[in-house]
Design a protein around this motif. Structure first.
Motif, PDB file in Angstrom:
ATOM      1  N   TYR A 113       0.802  -1.232   0.000  1.00  0.00           N
ATOM      2  CA  TYR A 113       0.000   0.000   0.000  1.00  0.00           C
ATOM      3  C   TYR A 113       0.837   1.285   0.000  1.00  0.00           C
ATOM      4  O   TYR A 113       0.286   2.369  -0.200  1.00  0.00           O
ATOM      5  N   GLY A 114       2.141   1.168   0.266  1.00  0.00           N
ATOM      6  CA  GLY A 114       2.993   2.353   0.289  1.00  0.00           C
ATOM      7  C   GLY A 114       2.949   3.141   1.576  1.00  0.00           C
ATOM      8  O   GLY A 114       3.525   4.225   1.664  1.00  0.00           O
ATOM      9  N   VAL A 115       2.259   2.621   2.594  1.00  0.00           N
ATOM     10  CA  VAL A 115       2.090   3.338   3.864  1.00  0.00           C
ATOM     11  C   VAL A 115       3.093   2.802   4.884  1.00  0.00           C
ATOM     12  O   VAL A 115       3.106   1.600   5.171  1.00  0.00           O
ATOM     13  N   LYS A 217      -4.468   4.666   1.204  1.00  0.00           N
ATOM     14  CA  LYS A 217      -4.095   4.618  -0.218  1.00  0.00           C
ATOM     15  C   LYS A 217      -5.250   5.101  -1.089  1.00  0.00           C
ATOM     16  O   LYS A 217      -5.053   5.860  -2.048  1.00  0.00           O
ATOM     17  N   ALA A 218      -6.462   4.668  -0.769  1.00  0.00           N
ATOM     18  CA  ALA A 218      -7.638   5.075  -1.544  1.00  0.00           C
ATOM     19  C   ALA A 218      -7.904   6.568  -1.420  1.00  0.00           C
ATOM     20  O   ALA A 218      -8.560   7.156  -2.293  1.00  0.00           O
ATOM     21  N   HIS A 219      -7.391   7.189  -0.362  1.00  0.00           N
ATOM     22  CA  HIS A 219      -7.557   8.630  -0.166  1.00  0.00           C
ATOM     23  C   HIS A 219      -6.342   9.417  -0.655  1.00  0.00           C
ATOM     24  O   HIS A 219      -6.130  10.564  -0.248  1.00  0.00           O
ATOM     25  N   GLY A 220      -5.552   8.795  -1.524  1.00  0.00           N
ATOM     26  CA  GLY A 220      -4.495   9.522  -2.222  1.00  0.00           C
ATOM     27  C   GLY A 220      -3.087   9.332  -1.703  1.00  0.00           C
ATOM     28  O   GLY A 220      -2.172  10.040  -2.145  1.00  0.00           O
ATOM     29  N   PRO A 232       2.303  15.989   0.740  1.00  0.00           N
ATOM     30  CA  PRO A 232       1.277  15.345  -0.105  1.00  0.00           C
ATOM     31  C   PRO A 232       0.337  14.379   0.615  1.00  0.00           C
ATOM     32  O   PRO A 232      -0.867  14.354   0.336  1.00  0.00           O
ATOM     33  N   ASN A 233       0.864  13.583   1.544  1.00  0.00           N
ATOM     34  CA  ASN A 233       0.032  12.540   2.146  1.00  0.00           C
ATOM     35  C   ASN A 233      -0.797  13.008   3.340  1.00  0.00           C
ATOM     36  O   ASN A 233      -1.591  12.221   3.887  1.00  0.00           O
ATOM     37  N   GLY A 239      -8.541  12.590   5.515  1.00  0.00           N
ATOM     38  CA  GLY A 239      -9.687  11.751   5.179  1.00  0.00           C
ATOM     39  C   GLY A 239     -10.070  10.812   6.303  1.00  0.00           C
ATOM     40  O   GLY A 239     -11.213  10.353   6.372  1.00  0.00           O
ATOM     41  N   TRP A 240      -9.125  10.519   7.192  1.00  0.00           N
ATOM     42  CA  TRP A 240      -9.393   9.575   8.280  1.00  0.00           C
ATOM     43  C   TRP A 240     -10.301  10.186   9.344  1.00  0.00           C
ATOM     44  O   TRP A 240     -11.185   9.516   9.870  1.00  0.00           O
ATOM     45  N   ASN A 241     -10.050  11.451   9.680  1.00  0.00           N
ATOM     46  CA  ASN A 241     -10.824  12.100  10.741  1.00  0.00           C
ATOM     47  C   ASN A 241     -10.962  13.579  10.413  1.00  0.00           C
ATOM     48  O   ASN A 241     -10.005  14.212   9.986  1.00  0.00           O
TER      49      ASN A 241
END
Length: 260
Positions: A113-115, A217-220, A232-233, A239-241
């Motif tokens: 996922y790149g996280v 990941k789905a939120h960019g 960027p992230n 998007g989480w909270n």
């Protein structure tokens, strides 16, 4: 002509009454909850299964949920106050330890996922104290109560339909318990997020962390990019909270964990 006009008006009035009867009426006290359930079940026929609607019938108005919904004062604290209240240093210390002992799991999640581990561990620690406190409120009752409550009825009606789908899939049951707003699992997913981003049973650590990475990941989320405010992230963390102080806390704690 006058009689025709009156007749048309009467028909329109009856149509309006029929439309009103079809819409489950929200409320702000427990008094109308049982009637709302019956109205909602009528609306939901064809959209939800009989089994899931039977589970809904067994729900009760959750005063714990309403109390929690009306009392989210910690989001108004400064970042320093918020971190002190949430035990920021403990989250960092425990997060670093878990990063080392579960290195293979976090490596596989980052590859997929790149996280990196930091924000996932920050979220896990903030949400449930790394799984220690996942809530003890009946999940279906919590979501149904908020769907009935006028404050955010439309939003939680969507969550309720998702919860009924999860009942059909065996991922929720009438006895499932979690946080006061209907969140479940180690990282506290609402029902709709379980459907959209869940990779397995969120009471399993690996599945919960993978699901959280999938959400980000789905939120960019972009592999290798920064996740502090202005980077960027950070938008994915937002998007989480929706609370700004919560977003900044995740970013700060995550960075401290990753920089171990």
């Amino acid at each position: 002509m006058r009689r025709m006009t009156l007749a048309v008006a009467a028909i329109a009035g009856l149509a309006g009454m029929a439309g009103a009867a079809e819409a489950a009426q929200c409320g702000n006290t427990a008094a109308g909850f049982e009637a709302w359930k019956r109205e909602f079940a009528q609306e939901a026929r064809g959209k939800a299964s009989a089994a899931s609607l039977a589970a809904l019938e067994g729900t009760s108005y959750s005063t714990a949920t309403i109390s929690a919904d009306r009392g989210q004062r910690s989001f108004k604290l400064s970042l320093e106050q918020f971190l002190a209240k949430r035990g920021g240093p403990t989250i960092v210390s425990k997060g670093r330890q878990l990063k080392r002992t579960n290195a293979a799991l976090f490596d596989s999640i980052e590859q997929r996922y790149g996280v990196p581990p930091g924000p996932l561990l920050a979220i896990w620690g903030m949400e449930t104290g790394f799984g220690a406190v996942r809530g003890n409120v009946n999940t279906l009752s919590a979501v149904a109560t908020l769907a009935y409550d006028c404050r955010r009825s439309e939003y939680f009606t969507d969550q309720l339909y998702a919860a009924l789908t999860l009942v059909d899939r065996g991922l929720l049951s009438p006895s499932t318990r979690g946080a006061a707003h209907g969140e479940v699992g180690h990282t506290q997913f609402l029902p709709k997020n379980v459907l959209t981003y869940g990779t397995g049973d969120l009471n399993n650590v690996g599945a919960a962390l993978s699901s959280t990475a999938n959400f980000l990941k789905a939120h960019g989320w972009r592999a290798g990019a920064g996740y502090q405010p202005g980077e960027p992230n950070f938008a994915a963390i937002q998007g989480w909270n929706a609370a700004s102080v919560y977003q900044r806390a995740i970013a700060q704690l995550g960075k401290q964990i990753d920089n171990d």
